[in-house]
Design a protein around this motif. Structure first.
Motif, short mmCIF file in Angstrom:
data_model
loop_
_atom_site.label_atom_id
_atom_site.label_comp_id
_atom_site.label_asym_id
_atom_site.label_seq_id
_atom_site.Cartn_x
_atom_site.Cartn_y
_atom_site.Cartn_z
N THR A 150 0.62 -1.05 -0.03
CA THR A 150 0.18 0.02 -0.22
C THR A 150 1.51 1.13 -0.29
O THR A 150 1.51 1.17 1.08
CB THR A 150 -0.82 0.24 1.25
N LEU A 151 0.80 2.03 -0.90
CA LEU A 151 1.27 3.75 -1.31
C LEU A 151 0.55 4.11 -0.83
O LEU A 151 -0.94 4.49 -0.45
CB LEU A 151 1.92 4.08 -2.95
N MET A 152 1.37 5.53 0.25
CA MET A 152 -0.16 6.26 0.72
C MET A 152 0.76 8.18 0.69
O MET A 152 1.88 7.91 1.44
CB MET A 152 0.07 6.20 2.33
N VAL A 195 -8.66 9.67 0.76
CA VAL A 195 -9.23 8.84 -0.81
C VAL A 195 -8.78 7.13 -0.64
O VAL A 195 -7.04 7.49 -0.69
CB VAL A 195 -9.17 9.11 -2.11
N ASP A 196 -9.48 5.89 -0.65
CA ASP A 196 -8.84 4.71 -0.37
C ASP A 196 -9.62 4.15 -1.81
O ASP A 196 -9.79 3.60 -1.88
CB ASP A 196 -9.59 3.91 1.05
N ASP A 197 -7.82 3.80 -2.51
CA ASP A 197 -8.26 2.94 -3.64
C ASP A 197 -7.53 1.91 -3.28
O ASP A 197 -7.05 1.20 -4.55
CB ASP A 197 -8.17 3.54 -5.11
N TRP A 215 -6.87 6.01 8.99
CA TRP A 215 -7.93 4.84 8.47
C TRP A 215 -6.96 3.72 8.22
O TRP A 215 -7.79 2.24 8.86
CB TRP A 215 -7.97 5.40 7.20
N LEU A 216 -5.45 3.79 7.83
CA LEU A 216 -5.38 3.05 7.60
C LEU A 216 -5.02 1.76 9.11
O LEU A 216 -5.03 0.38 8.72
CB LEU A 216 -3.67 3.23 6.96
N VAL A 217 -4.81 2.24 10.14
CA VAL A 217 -4.99 1.10 11.07
C VAL A 217 -5.95 0.59 11.64
O VAL A 217 -6.38 -0.87 12.10
CB VAL A 217 -4.28 2.37 12.67
N GLY A 222 -7.73 -2.91 12.46
CA GLY A 222 -9.02 -2.95 13.36
C GLY A 222 -9.73 -1.33 14.12
O GLY A 222 -7.94 -0.63 13.96
N PRO A 223 -10.95 -1.82 14.05
CA PRO A 223 -11.56 -0.20 14.66
C PRO A 223 -10.64 0.25 16.22
O PRO A 223 -10.96 0.97 15.96
CB PRO A 223 -12.82 -0.22 14.40
N GLN A 224 -11.09 -1.17 17.07
CA GLN A 224 -10.37 -0.87 18.28
C GLN A 224 -9.07 0.05 18.45
O GLN A 224 -9.19 0.50 19.12
CB GLN A 224 -10.86 -2.07 19.18
#
Length: 244
Positions: A150-152, A195-197, A215-217, A222-224
């Protein structure tokens, strides 16, 4: 109180596998997030490399570093490195911060590479244009590309990714002041904070790198994990996460 309620709703909904609509445009978790959490372990952590170069905007760099570093500190399976596309040494950032970046960089060993921005309007100063002209960082990014990476891009770091040829006409976002440049260059620039593609995640201007990293975490661990980091940082995500 609103922020605490939003975080509680996110954790509760994620645990139940439900999708909820939250205030401030924050993206909710979905069942896929639970599957992602099982991908990483202490033996095989999520490996995140954050690129450092002369002229980097401090918050572009330290915002994501704080997020990923805190995730590791609370016990999440994540390993964070500061890297440079050139020789190890000292980098001088946009506002004069000097830092030493140790070790040689093997971009192909990372699961996530974060490219911050800096000096978009100052072509005579160290920053993204100098890196693009050198060609080393853009070359290494091209070499590293594979489906599992994943490139951010953060802020005008997205311009570097585009110059490397890894964006093309894919959906992305960047700093408001650089959107016209990228649109004119053929990129599909969206008006969203993140933006997540899939294996390309872009965050808008400067502080949105924190939102992108959170968002990546959330997506990978997971959301927690994301909500815990968000709470420790006393930071409330805002804007939208556009999943294409």
């Amino acid at each position: 109180m609103t922020s605490i309620d939003r975080r509680s709703a996110l954790v509760t909904a994620a645990g139940a596998g439900a999708a909820v609509t939250l205030g401030a445009g924050v993206a909710a978790a979905d069942p896929a997030d639970r599957r992602h959490r099982n991908r990483w372990s202490k033996e095989r952590p999520l490996r995140v490399d954050i690129v450092v170069f002369d002229g980097v905007e401090e918050l572009d760099l330290f915002g994501p570093l704080e997020v990923f570093g805190l995730a590791a500190a609370i016990g999440q399976p994540i390993a964070v490195r500061l890297v440079t596309s050139g020789l190890p040494g000292t980098a001088k950032l946009s506002f004069g911060t000097e830092m030493t970046v140790p070790g040689a960089w093997d971009a192909r060993s990372a699961d996530v590479i974060v490219v911050p921005g800096g000096a978009f309007r100052r072509k005579d100063k160290p920053g993204i244009w100098t890196e693009i002209e050198k060609g080393v960082l853009t070359r290494e990014l091209r070499r590293a590309v594979r489906p599992s990476l994943t490139l951010m891009g953060v802020c005008t770091g997205v311009v570097v990714l585009h110059a490397a040829g890894v964006i093309g006409d894919r959906p992305c976002t960047t700093h408001e002041g650089a959107k016209k440049y990228l649109r004119d260059a053929g990129a599909d620039v969206r008006d969203a904070r993140v933006v997540d593609d899939g294996n390309l995640v872009c965050a808008g201007g400067i502080s949105s790198g924190i939102d992108g990293a959170l968002w990546l975490v959330e997506r990978e661990l997971g959301p927690q994990a994301a909500v815990t980091v968000e709470s420790v940082m006393e930071f409330d995500r805002r804007g939208t996460v556009l999943r294409t």
